[in-house]
Design a protein around this motif. Sequence first.
Motif, PDB file in Angstrom:
ATOM      1  N   ALA A 193       5.869  -7.118   3.774  1.00 54.57           N
ATOM      2  CA  ALA A 193       5.015  -6.542   4.823  1.00 54.57           C
ATOM      3  C   ALA A 193       5.657  -6.718   6.193  1.00 54.57           C
ATOM      4  N   ILE A 253       3.591 -11.463  12.800  1.00 57.88           N
ATOM      5  CA  ILE A 253       3.644 -10.772  11.491  1.00 57.88           C
ATOM      6  C   ILE A 253       5.041 -10.874  10.879  1.00 57.88           C
ATOM      7  N   GLY A 306       5.135   2.998   1.280  1.00 55.39           N
ATOM      8  CA  GLY A 306       6.506   2.749   1.731  1.00 55.39           C
ATOM      9  C   GLY A 306       7.299   1.924   0.724  1.00 55.39           C
ATOM     10  N   GLN A 307       8.110   1.012   1.257  1.00 54.23           N
ATOM     11  CA  GLN A 307       8.966   0.210   0.376  1.00 54.23           C
ATOM     12  C   GLN A 307       8.158  -0.690  -0.550  1.00 54.23           C
ATOM     13  N   ILE A 337       5.864  -4.818  10.532  1.00 58.37           N
ATOM     14  CA  ILE A 337       5.526  -3.784  11.520  1.00 58.37           C
ATOM     15  C   ILE A 337       6.750  -3.508  12.383  1.00 58.37           C
ATOM     16  N   ILE A 372       9.355   4.668  10.212  1.00 60.18           N
ATOM     17  CA  ILE A 372      10.427   5.436  10.867  1.00 60.18           C
ATOM     18  C   ILE A 372       9.949   6.818  11.274  1.00 60.18           C
ATOM     19  N   ILE A 381      -1.132 -10.909   6.524  1.00 56.42           N
ATOM     20  CA  ILE A 381      -0.211 -12.043   6.347  1.00 56.42           C
ATOM     21  C   ILE A 381      -0.233 -12.996   7.548  1.00 56.42           C
ATOM     22  N   ARG A 382      -1.000 -12.673   8.587  1.00 52.87           N
ATOM     23  CA  ARG A 382      -1.211 -13.643   9.674  1.00 52.87           C
ATOM     24  C   ARG A 382      -2.248 -14.681   9.282  1.00 52.87           C
ATOM     25  N   SER A 398      10.073   5.933   5.639  1.00 53.91           N
ATOM     26  CA  SER A 398       8.700   5.440   5.498  1.00 53.91           C
ATOM     27  C   SER A 398       8.004   5.718   6.836  1.00 53.91           C
ATOM     28  N   PRO A 399       6.667   5.559   6.868  1.00 54.96           N
ATOM     29  CA  PRO A 399       5.958   5.838   8.133  1.00 54.96           C
ATOM     30  C   PRO A 399       6.389   4.926   9.283  1.00 54.96           C
ATOM     31  N   THR A 406      12.024  -9.489   3.201  1.00 50.73           N
ATOM     32  CA  THR A 406      12.645  -8.297   3.776  1.00 50.73           C
ATOM     33  C   THR A 406      12.987  -8.543   5.241  1.00 50.73           C
ATOM     34  N   VAL A 423      14.957   3.397   6.455  1.00 45.79           N
ATOM     35  CA  VAL A 423      14.382   3.851   5.184  1.00 45.79           C
ATOM     36  C   VAL A 423      13.270   4.841   5.504  1.00 45.79           C
ATOM     37  N   THR A 451      19.163  -0.646   6.053  1.00 45.27           N
ATOM     38  CA  THR A 451      19.234   0.250   7.198  1.00 45.27           C
ATOM     39  C   THR A 451      17.962   1.116   7.193  1.00 45.27           C
ATOM     40  N   GLY A 462      -0.994   0.898   6.409  1.00 41.19           N
ATOM     41  CA  GLY A 462      -1.490   1.275   5.089  1.00 41.19           C
ATOM     42  C   GLY A 462      -3.013   1.214   5.024  1.00 41.19           C
ATOM     43  N   ALA A 494       0.824  -1.219   0.000  1.00 39.48           N
ATOM     44  CA  ALA A 494       0.000   0.000   0.000  1.00 39.48           C
ATOM     45  C   ALA A 494       0.855   1.265   0.000  1.00 39.48           C
TER      46      ALA A 494
HETATM   47  N1  LIG Z   1      11.686   1.607   7.272  1.00 39.08           N
HETATM   48  C1  LIG Z   1      12.808   1.071   7.710  1.00 39.08           C
HETATM   49  O1  LIG Z   1      13.686   1.758   8.226  1.00 39.08           O
HETATM   50  C2  LIG Z   1      13.071  -0.401   7.539  1.00 39.08           C
HETATM   51  C3  LIG Z   1      14.396  -0.858   7.655  1.00 39.08           C
HETATM   52  C4  LIG Z   1      14.647  -2.219   7.489  1.00 39.08           C
HETATM   53  C5  LIG Z   1      13.620  -3.079   7.185  1.00 39.08           C
HETATM   54  N2  LIG Z   1      12.331  -2.598   7.081  1.00 39.08           N
HETATM   55  C6  LIG Z   1      11.280  -3.536   6.720  1.00 39.08           C
HETATM   56  O2  LIG Z   1      10.817  -3.172   5.440  1.00 39.08           O
HETATM   57  C7  LIG Z   1       9.488  -3.641   5.260  1.00 39.08           C
HETATM   58  C8  LIG Z   1       8.608  -2.536   4.713  1.00 39.08           C
HETATM   59  O3  LIG Z   1       8.503  -1.506   5.680  1.00 39.08           O
HETATM   60  P1  LIG Z   1       8.302   0.037   5.305  1.00 39.08           P
HETATM   61  O4  LIG Z   1       9.519   0.753   5.717  1.00 39.08           O
HETATM   62  O5  LIG Z   1       7.826   0.177   3.910  1.00 39.08           O
HETATM   63  O6  LIG Z   1       7.136   0.408   6.357  1.00 39.08           O
HETATM   64  P2  LIG Z   1       5.610   0.851   6.140  1.00 39.08           P
HETATM   65  O7  LIG Z   1       5.012   0.821   7.488  1.00 39.08           O
HETATM   66  O8  LIG Z   1       5.551   2.116   5.352  1.00 39.08           O
HETATM   67  O9  LIG Z   1       5.004  -0.296   5.214  1.00 39.08           O
HETATM   68  C9  LIG Z   1       4.663  -1.564   5.688  1.00 39.08           C
HETATM   69  C10 LIG Z   1       3.409  -2.022   4.965  1.00 39.08           C
HETATM   70  O10 LIG Z   1       3.115  -3.357   5.431  1.00 39.08           O
HETATM   71  C11 LIG Z   1       1.731  -3.431   5.694  1.00 39.08           C
HETATM   72  N3  LIG Z   1       1.484  -4.469   6.707  1.00 39.08           N
HETATM   73  C12 LIG Z   1       1.817  -4.434   8.018  1.00 39.08           C
HETATM   74  N4  LIG Z   1       1.361  -5.529   8.643  1.00 39.08           N
HETATM   75  C13 LIG Z   1       0.743  -6.285   7.706  1.00 39.08           C
HETATM   76  C14 LIG Z   1       0.084  -7.530   7.746  1.00 39.08           C
HETATM   77  N5  LIG Z   1      -0.075  -8.209   8.895  1.00 39.08           N
HETATM   78  N6  LIG Z   1      -0.401  -8.046   6.595  1.00 39.08           N
HETATM   79  C15 LIG Z   1      -0.280  -7.357   5.421  1.00 39.08           C
HETATM   80  N7  LIG Z   1       0.314  -6.151   5.326  1.00 39.08           N
HETATM   81  C16 LIG Z   1       0.823  -5.622   6.471  1.00 39.08           C
HETATM   82  C17 LIG Z   1       1.350  -2.045   6.185  1.00 39.08           C
HETATM   83  O11 LIG Z   1      -0.051  -1.789   6.074  1.00 39.08           O
HETATM   84  C18 LIG Z   1       2.199  -1.142   5.293  1.00 39.08           C
HETATM   85  O12 LIG Z   1       1.524  -0.766   4.114  1.00 39.08           O
HETATM   86  C19 LIG Z   1       9.067  -4.183   6.622  1.00 39.08           C
HETATM   87  O13 LIG Z   1       9.214  -5.598   6.643  1.00 39.08           O
HETATM   88  C20 LIG Z   1      10.059  -3.537   7.565  1.00 39.08           C
HETATM   89  O14 LIG Z   1      10.211  -4.283   8.758  1.00 39.08           O
HETATM   90  C21 LIG Z   1      12.047  -1.286   7.256  1.00 39.08           C
END
Ligand SMILES: NC(=O)c1ccc[n+]([C@@H]2O[C@H](COP(=O)([O-])OP(=O)(O)OC[C@H]3O[C@@H](n4cnc5c(N)ncnc54)[C@H](O)[C@@H]3O)[C@@H](O)[C@H]2O)c1
Length: 277
Positions: free
Chosen positions: A103, A126, A17-18, A105, A207, A76-77, A204-205, A154, A202, A200, A50, A15
């Motif tokens: 996905a 999750i 972020g990454q 949290i 952070i 994804i649970r 996104s919401p 990821t 990124v 490291t 999202g 939805a």
């Molecule tokens: N942002 C960072 O700094 C960072 C660094 C390293 C790894 N990551 C990992 O990168 C991935 C993406 O994170 P992001 O930075 O885009 O964060 P984000 O919060 O912007 O995006 C995460 C997305 O996953 C969805 N999501 C969460 N729980 C879910 C579930 N149970 N089922 C389906 N969808 C679900 C959310 O609705 C959201 O759209 C995650 O696995 C996060 O742990 C993030």
Amino acid sequence: MSKLEGKVAFITGAARGQGRSHAVRLAEDGADIVAVDVCADVETVPYPLGTADELAETAKLVEAAGRRCATATADIRSLEQLGAAVDLAKETFGQIDILVSNAGIWSGSSDSWSLDEETWQTMIDINLTGQWKTAKAVIPTMIEGGTGGAITITSSTIGLKATTGNVHYTSAKHGVIGLVRTLAHELAPHNIRVNAVCPTTVNSPMITNDALYSLFRPDLESPSLADAEPGLNDLNLLDVTMMEPAEVSAAISWLVSDDARYVTGIALPIDAGSTAK
Ligand SMILES: NC(=O)c1ccc[n+]([C@@H]2O[C@H](COP(=O)([O-])OP(=O)(O)OC[C@H]3O[C@@H](n4cnc5c(N)ncnc54)[C@H](O)[C@@H]3O)[C@@H](O)[C@H]2O)c1
């Protein structure tokens, strides 16, 4: 011909972020996209997740890149919800060639022994079990396709080294690297490659929220991003506070392409030198 022409990529957490960035990048590379997200908030997570509108916006961006996009709301649970998303992928596109299991949290903890059981369990459900369930739901379709494939899961720099402040996140992100290495063994006979990406921080919401700022500045009552920036920057060797999602998408674009045809079972840091620090 674009390098992913004719491929179908199933992407979770798409939805925003990454995940959104990966969807758009792989579409630019020629893939059709199945974009999956929970589109709802989750208990114990200290920032909004999202939304359905954001997932619809991802689909528009994929279409603007010239590819087709099917969207599915799935947590994804839930194997049942993931199964429905896989069925949608098969009905719409007939196959799945690429899985980007993204996905996830985040939530904080002052220390391991103060963390409450629900916050621990939701994280593991999750960020570890959910990644396994996603793989379990998608892999049979990839195998049936008979043409190989590529999976990225990821993890994080926090899957390769530890810090304080998020023991449950750290444990789950270490755990998915074990999942990746096992899947690489199991799926090599099917020419399906499996790798972890370890970013490291990124932008996104996950952070840019108050709970994360407090992790870096527990001494302040209501810290801002500006207060947290020196701590975020200090995680990395290179001078960057937060990478942009596109940096991770570029690595995934390579990992799922034939350019990486002999790369499997690795945990790739995309980390501004964080793990070397
Ligand atoms: N942002 C960072 O700094 C960072 C660094 C390293 C790894 N990551 C990992 O990168 C991935 C993406 O994170 P992001 O930075 O885009 O964060 P984000 O919060 O912007 O995006 C995460 C997305 O996953 C969805 N999501 C969460 N729980 C879910 C579930 N149970 N089922 C389906 N969808 C679900 C959310 O609705 C959201 O759209 C995650 O696995 C996060 O742990 C993030």
